[in-house]
Design a protein around this motif. Structure first.
Motif, PDB file in Angstrom:
ATOM      1  N   LEU A   1      30.090  26.165  40.751  1.00  0.00           N
ATOM      2  CA  LEU A   1      29.500  27.203  41.585  1.00  0.00           C
ATOM      3  C   LEU A   1      29.172  28.396  40.705  1.00  0.00           C
ATOM      4  O   LEU A   1      29.952  28.763  39.822  1.00  0.00           O
ATOM      5  CB  LEU A   1      30.456  27.613  42.709  1.00  0.00           C
ATOM      6  CG  LEU A   1      30.629  26.603  43.843  1.00  0.00           C
ATOM      7  CD1 LEU A   1      31.726  27.054  44.798  1.00  0.00           C
ATOM      8  CD2 LEU A   1      29.321  26.414  44.611  1.00  0.00           C
ATOM      9  N   THR A   2      28.033  29.010  40.952  1.00  0.00           N
ATOM     10  CA  THR A   2      27.629  30.188  40.191  1.00  0.00           C
ATOM     11  C   THR A   2      27.798  31.432  41.043  1.00  0.00           C
ATOM     12  O   THR A   2      27.917  31.357  42.278  1.00  0.00           O
ATOM     13  CB  THR A   2      26.163  30.076  39.745  1.00  0.00           C
ATOM     14  OG1 THR A   2      25.314  30.180  40.905  1.00  0.00           O
ATOM     15  CG2 THR A   2      25.905  28.759  39.036  1.00  0.00           C
ATOM     16  N   THR A   3      27.796  32.579  40.373  1.00  0.00           N
ATOM     17  CA  THR A   3      27.889  33.842  41.110  1.00  0.00           C
ATOM     18  C   THR A   3      26.708  34.004  42.055  1.00  0.00           C
ATOM     19  O   THR A   3      26.834  34.624  43.113  1.00  0.00           O
ATOM     20  CB  THR A   3      27.951  35.027  40.129  1.00  0.00           C
ATOM     21  OG1 THR A   3      26.847  34.944  39.216  1.00  0.00           O
ATOM     22  CG2 THR A   3      29.248  35.010  39.343  1.00  0.00           C
ATOM     23  N   GLU A   4      25.551  33.414  41.693  1.00  0.00           N
ATOM     24  CA  GLU A   4      24.380  33.461  42.569  1.00  0.00           C
ATOM     25  C   GLU A   4      24.609  32.642  43.831  1.00  0.00           C
ATOM     26  O   GLU A   4      24.209  33.035  44.932  1.00  0.00           O
ATOM     27  CB  GLU A   4      23.143  32.951  41.831  1.00  0.00           C
ATOM     28  CG  GLU A   4      22.587  33.907  40.796  1.00  0.00           C
ATOM     29  CD  GLU A   4      22.033  35.175  41.421  1.00  0.00           C
ATOM     30  OE1 GLU A   4      21.379  35.074  42.477  1.00  0.00           O
ATOM     31  OE2 GLU A   4      22.289  36.268  40.866  1.00  0.00           O
ATOM     32  N   ASP A   5      25.272  31.480  43.681  1.00  0.00           N
ATOM     33  CA  ASP A   5      25.550  30.616  44.834  1.00  0.00           C
ATOM     34  C   ASP A   5      26.381  31.335  45.890  1.00  0.00           C
ATOM     35  O   ASP A   5      26.255  31.071  47.083  1.00  0.00           O
ATOM     36  CB  ASP A   5      26.318  29.360  44.401  1.00  0.00           C
ATOM     37  CG  ASP A   5      25.489  28.428  43.545  1.00  0.00           C
ATOM     38  OD1 ASP A   5      24.255  28.416  43.699  1.00  0.00           O
ATOM     39  OD2 ASP A   5      26.092  27.723  42.703  1.00  0.00           O
ATOM     40  N   LEU A   6      27.240  32.243  45.433  1.00  0.00           N
ATOM     41  CA  LEU A   6      28.246  32.843  46.312  1.00  0.00           C
ATOM     42  C   LEU A   6      27.818  34.162  46.941  1.00  0.00           C
ATOM     43  O   LEU A   6      28.581  34.751  47.706  1.00  0.00           O
ATOM     44  CB  LEU A   6      29.539  33.058  45.515  1.00  0.00           C
ATOM     45  CG  LEU A   6      30.157  31.794  44.902  1.00  0.00           C
ATOM     46  CD1 LEU A   6      31.252  32.160  43.913  1.00  0.00           C
ATOM     47  CD2 LEU A   6      30.709  30.893  45.992  1.00  0.00           C
TER      48      LEU A   6
ATOM     49  N   LYS B   1      37.630  45.682  44.280  1.00  0.00           N
ATOM     50  CA  LYS B   1      36.244  45.444  44.704  1.00  0.00           C
ATOM     51  C   LYS B   1      35.275  45.804  43.579  1.00  0.00           C
ATOM     52  O   LYS B   1      34.351  45.045  43.271  1.00  0.00           O
ATOM     53  CB  LYS B   1      35.930  46.260  45.953  1.00  0.00           C
ATOM     54  CG  LYS B   1      34.485  46.156  46.439  1.00  0.00           C
ATOM     55  CD  LYS B   1      34.296  47.016  47.681  1.00  0.00           C
ATOM     56  CE  LYS B   1      32.881  46.900  48.227  1.00  0.00           C
ATOM     57  NZ  LYS B   1      31.857  47.456  47.327  1.00  0.00           N
ATOM     58  N   ASN B   2      35.508  46.963  42.949  1.00  0.00           N
ATOM     59  CA  ASN B   2      34.624  47.402  41.868  1.00  0.00           C
ATOM     60  C   ASN B   2      34.602  46.405  40.720  1.00  0.00           C
ATOM     61  O   ASN B   2      33.553  46.114  40.144  1.00  0.00           O
ATOM     62  CB  ASN B   2      35.063  48.777  41.355  1.00  0.00           C
ATOM     63  CG  ASN B   2      34.789  49.880  42.353  1.00  0.00           C
ATOM     64  OD1 ASN B   2      33.995  49.718  43.276  1.00  0.00           O
ATOM     65  ND2 ASN B   2      35.463  51.015  42.180  1.00  0.00           N
ATOM     66  N   PHE B   3      35.779  45.886  40.372  1.00  0.00           N
ATOM     67  CA  PHE B   3      35.846  44.943  39.246  1.00  0.00           C
ATOM     68  C   PHE B   3      35.105  43.651  39.570  1.00  0.00           C
ATOM     69  O   PHE B   3      34.272  43.181  38.779  1.00  0.00           O
ATOM     70  CB  PHE B   3      37.304  44.637  38.902  1.00  0.00           C
ATOM     71  CG  PHE B   3      37.448  43.557  37.867  1.00  0.00           C
ATOM     72  CD1 PHE B   3      37.163  43.808  36.534  1.00  0.00           C
ATOM     73  CD2 PHE B   3      37.846  42.277  38.222  1.00  0.00           C
ATOM     74  CE1 PHE B   3      37.275  42.809  35.577  1.00  0.00           C
ATOM     75  CE2 PHE B   3      37.968  41.272  37.279  1.00  0.00           C
ATOM     76  CZ  PHE B   3      37.673  41.543  35.945  1.00  0.00           C
ATOM     77  N   TYR B   4      35.404  43.047  40.707  1.00  0.00           N
ATOM     78  CA  TYR B   4      34.792  41.768  41.042  1.00  0.00           C
ATOM     79  C   TYR B   4      33.296  41.902  41.313  1.00  0.00           C
ATOM     80  O   TYR B   4      32.519  40.998  41.012  1.00  0.00           O
ATOM     81  CB  TYR B   4      35.494  41.146  42.255  1.00  0.00           C
ATOM     82  CG  TYR B   4      36.794  40.483  41.891  1.00  0.00           C
ATOM     83  CD1 TYR B   4      36.821  39.161  41.455  1.00  0.00           C
ATOM     84  CD2 TYR B   4      37.999  41.179  41.955  1.00  0.00           C
ATOM     85  CE1 TYR B   4      38.006  38.538  41.105  1.00  0.00           C
ATOM     86  CE2 TYR B   4      39.194  40.570  41.598  1.00  0.00           C
ATOM     87  CZ  TYR B   4      39.188  39.256  41.170  1.00  0.00           C
ATOM     88  OH  TYR B   4      40.361  38.655  40.809  1.00  0.00           O
ATOM     89  N   GLU B   5      32.900  43.052  41.835  1.00  0.00           N
ATOM     90  CA  GLU B   5      31.492  43.264  42.164  1.00  0.00           C
ATOM     91  C   GLU B   5      30.675  43.613  40.923  1.00  0.00           C
ATOM     92  O   GLU B   5      29.625  43.018  40.664  1.00  0.00           O
ATOM     93  CB  GLU B   5      31.380  44.390  43.198  1.00  0.00           C
ATOM     94  CG  GLU B   5      29.996  44.593  43.766  1.00  0.00           C
ATOM     95  CD  GLU B   5      30.011  45.633  44.870  1.00  0.00           C
ATOM     96  OE1 GLU B   5      29.503  45.329  45.954  1.00  0.00           O
ATOM     97  OE2 GLU B   5      30.535  46.742  44.637  1.00  0.00           O
ATOM     98  N   LYS B   6      31.166  44.561  40.122  1.00  0.00           N
ATOM     99  CA  LYS B   6      30.386  45.064  38.993  1.00  0.00           C
ATOM    100  C   LYS B   6      30.585  44.247  37.723  1.00  0.00           C
ATOM    101  O   LYS B   6      29.634  43.984  36.988  1.00  0.00           O
ATOM    102  CB  LYS B   6      30.737  46.531  38.742  1.00  0.00           C
ATOM    103  CG  LYS B   6      30.359  47.446  39.898  1.00  0.00           C
ATOM    104  CD  LYS B   6      30.788  48.886  39.628  1.00  0.00           C
ATOM    105  CE  LYS B   6      30.426  49.791  40.806  1.00  0.00           C
ATOM    106  NZ  LYS B   6      30.883  51.189  40.570  1.00  0.00           N
TER     107      LYS B   6
END
Length: 294
Positions: free
Chosen positions: A182-187, A205-210
């Protein structure tokens, strides 16, 4: 041979003068000369060649200087550690680890450590990266296990444990559960479930998002068990790092490698502790943990 004789000899070798060494050691020149003669008599070897204005070390003296200096440094460390242990009413080791960390290796390390040092009381606490960082800064834990998110602080030891492979746990009934990766785009259209302590939601949230580029929709839970219940219920996906033994997912959950920009997502995990507060037990536990992972 006395330790003070070793200290006198080292001071003379570094000063290049009996007179200056005597001043630094708060002793008379005749007394320090007498101590060096006694040291040479005890060893039955000449350590110094005495000239009118300076001294030179013999080959034996050079050897003795190097090793005596190392011995005195070790004696100083032993003395300080003995005093520290004598002041402690109870020997303790406080360990911090991430909420989504595999406990198998940690339990193994604690068991091995306790077999060797049963006098030490071990306590453990779990938290987010930021939470453990603050606990370490405040002196509320002795060492922490976590991934690298900051540049190294020179005041701390950072011993590498292992590069982790990042995975996603997703409901088996979800259509994407059939994919090999799975890619970050898929999710991007799915909710991301994070295991986080109350008050630290925004930093996670900031870490996983950015940094990792995961979805903008986040759900927060307090434990890994709660997160997996939400995954089974098809509420979202759970990002998880595998750096050691990880149990096979329960029925209803599929664990799939996570990729970003065509490459697997990896994160580097360390065991970290304050140099100023280091002691034998912290260093020994860190060494045991590194050996288990390597």
């Amino acid at each position: 041979m006395l330790l003070k004789q070793m200290k006198y000899f080292i001071t003379i070798a570094e000063c290049g003068s009996f007179t200056e060494a005597a001043i630094q050691c708060y002793i008379s020149q005749s007394a320090i000369s007498q101590q060096i003669r006694a040291l040479e008599a005890d060893l039955q070897v000449q350590l110094l060649i005495r000239q009118k204005r300076h001294i030179e070390l013999t080959e034996a003296g050079k050897y003795f200087y190097r090793h005596a200096k190392a011995i005195l440094k070790e004696v100083e460390h032993i003395t300080e550690e003995t005093k520290r242990l004598g002041e402690d009413h109870e020997l303790a080791l406080r360990i911090g680890y991430p909420k989504n960390f595999s406990l198998h290796e940690l339990q193994q390390a604690i068991t091995q450590f306790y077999d060797l040092y049963s006098e030490v009381k071990i306590s453990i606490v779990s938290g987010t990266h930021e939470e453990l960082y603050e606990l370490l800064l405040q002196g509320k834990i002795d060492l922490k296990i976590s991934e690298q998110r900051r540049t190294y602080n020179q005041d701390y030891y950072n011993d590498e444990l292992k590069y982790s492979e990042s995975y996603v746990e997703i409901a088996s009934v979800h259509p994407m559960a059939k994919k090999p990766i799975l890619t970050t785009e898929d999710l991007k259209s799915m909710s991301c479930i994070l295991v986080v302590s109350k008050g630290y939601e925004q930093s996670e949230k900031n870490f996983y998002e950015k940094d990792l580029g995961l979805s903008h929709q986040f759900l927060y839970v307090d434990s890994l068990e709660q997160a997996r219940l939400m995954v089974v219920g098809n509420r979202g996906y759970l990002p998880i790092d595998v750096i050691g033994h990880m149990d096979i997912p329960v029925k209803g959950i599929k664990r799939i490698p996570l990729y970003k920009n065509g490459k697997p997502v990896q994160r580097n995990y360390f065991v970290c502790w304050n140099k100023r507060n280091t002691n034998y037990y912290i260093e020994e536990f860190a060494e045991i943990l590194k050996n288990i992972f390597n």
